[in-house]
Design a protein around this motif. Sequence first.
Motif, short mmCIF file in Angstrom:
data_model
loop_
_atom_site.label_atom_id
_atom_site.label_comp_id
_atom_site.label_asym_id
_atom_site.label_seq_id
_atom_site.Cartn_x
_atom_site.Cartn_y
_atom_site.Cartn_z
N ASP A 57 6.38 18.81 -1.02
CA ASP A 57 7.17 17.80 -0.33
C ASP A 57 7.12 18.10 1.15
N ARG A 58 7.30 17.05 1.95
CA ARG A 58 7.38 17.20 3.40
C ARG A 58 8.74 16.71 3.87
N SER A 59 9.27 17.40 4.86
CA SER A 59 10.55 16.99 5.45
C SER A 59 10.53 17.32 6.93
N PRO A 60 11.37 16.64 7.72
CA PRO A 60 11.41 16.94 9.16
C PRO A 60 11.87 18.38 9.40
N ASP A 61 11.27 19.01 10.37
CA ASP A 61 11.66 20.36 10.76
C ASP A 61 12.97 20.25 11.54
N PRO A 62 14.05 20.90 11.06
CA PRO A 62 15.33 20.78 11.77
C PRO A 62 15.29 21.37 13.18
N GLU A 63 14.33 22.25 13.45
CA GLU A 63 14.20 22.85 14.78
C GLU A 63 13.36 22.03 15.74
N ASP A 64 12.56 21.10 15.19
CA ASP A 64 11.68 20.28 16.02
C ASP A 64 11.42 18.98 15.27
N GLY A 65 12.10 17.94 15.68
CA GLY A 65 12.01 16.64 15.01
C GLY A 65 10.61 16.05 14.97
N ARG A 66 9.71 16.53 15.82
CA ARG A 66 8.33 16.02 15.82
C ARG A 66 7.49 16.68 14.74
N ALA A 67 7.94 17.83 14.23
CA ALA A 67 7.17 18.61 13.27
C ALA A 67 7.67 18.35 11.84
N THR A 68 6.81 18.67 10.90
CA THR A 68 7.12 18.50 9.49
C THR A 68 7.00 19.83 8.77
N LEU A 69 7.96 20.10 7.90
CA LEU A 69 7.89 21.29 7.05
C LEU A 69 7.36 20.89 5.68
N VAL A 70 6.54 21.76 5.12
CA VAL A 70 5.97 21.54 3.80
C VAL A 70 6.59 22.59 2.87
N VAL A 71 7.03 22.15 1.68
CA VAL A 71 7.58 23.06 0.68
C VAL A 71 6.92 22.77 -0.67
N ILE A 72 6.80 23.81 -1.49
CA ILE A 72 6.25 23.63 -2.82
C ILE A 72 7.35 23.07 -3.72
N THR A 73 6.97 22.19 -4.62
CA THR A 73 7.92 21.60 -5.57
C THR A 73 7.86 22.39 -6.88
N PRO A 74 8.81 22.15 -7.77
CA PRO A 74 8.72 22.77 -9.10
C PRO A 74 7.40 22.43 -9.81
N ALA A 75 6.93 21.20 -9.64
CA ALA A 75 5.64 20.82 -10.25
C ALA A 75 4.50 21.61 -9.62
N GLY A 76 4.58 21.87 -8.32
CA GLY A 76 3.57 22.69 -7.64
C GLY A 76 3.60 24.12 -8.13
N GLU A 77 4.80 24.65 -8.34
CA GLU A 77 4.92 26.02 -8.87
C GLU A 77 4.34 26.10 -10.28
N GLU A 78 4.58 25.06 -11.07
CA GLU A 78 4.02 25.03 -12.42
C GLU A 78 2.49 24.96 -12.38
N ALA A 79 1.95 24.13 -11.50
CA ALA A 79 0.49 24.03 -11.36
C ALA A 79 -0.10 25.37 -10.92
N LEU A 80 0.56 26.02 -9.96
CA LEU A 80 0.09 27.32 -9.48
C LEU A 80 0.13 28.35 -10.61
N ASN A 81 1.21 28.37 -11.37
CA ASN A 81 1.30 29.30 -12.50
C ASN A 81 0.22 29.02 -13.54
N ASN A 82 -0.04 27.74 -13.81
CA ASN A 82 -1.11 27.38 -14.76
C ASN A 82 -2.47 27.84 -14.25
N TYR A 83 -2.71 27.65 -12.96
CA TYR A 83 -3.96 28.10 -12.35
C TYR A 83 -4.11 29.61 -12.48
N ARG A 84 -3.06 30.34 -12.13
CA ARG A 84 -3.11 31.80 -12.23
C ARG A 84 -3.35 32.25 -13.66
N HIS A 85 -2.69 31.60 -14.59
CA HIS A 85 -2.86 31.95 -16.00
C HIS A 85 -4.30 31.68 -16.45
#
Length: 120
Positions: A57-85
């Motif tokens: 997911d992407r959301s505005p950076d609270p420290e800089d409104g022009r920038a975007t923060l990227v975070v992993i979602t639960p679905a992304g964590e599941e995909a990463l775990n599946n990949y690692r497995h």
Amino acid sequence: MVARVPGITYSSVAWRVLADLAEQGSARVSELAAQQRVAQPTMTALVNRLAGEGWVDRSPDPEDGRATLVVITPAGEEALNNYRHSMAERIVPLLVELSEQDRRALDRAAEIMLGLSEQV
């Protein structure tokens, strides 16, 4: 090398980005690009693709409104775990075939690589 999750193909960079986000919590696109040593437009395209899968997911950076923060979602964590497995399933049988001396050499090499990665 291209890694696979059933029906979806991604480069190792995509999996490293997900792993970094899982560890860091969040990052700007520019930070992810620098970490992976790719151009920012390349990382933006990758983040867009991962977001399309619902893995980040992407959301505005609270420290800089022009920038975007990227975070992993639960679905992304599941995909990463599946990949690692799936990668572990492929490599463990190969490691079992190694001699004890070769396994010790790999253990030592992993220690060295971890130490180097902590310096970067």
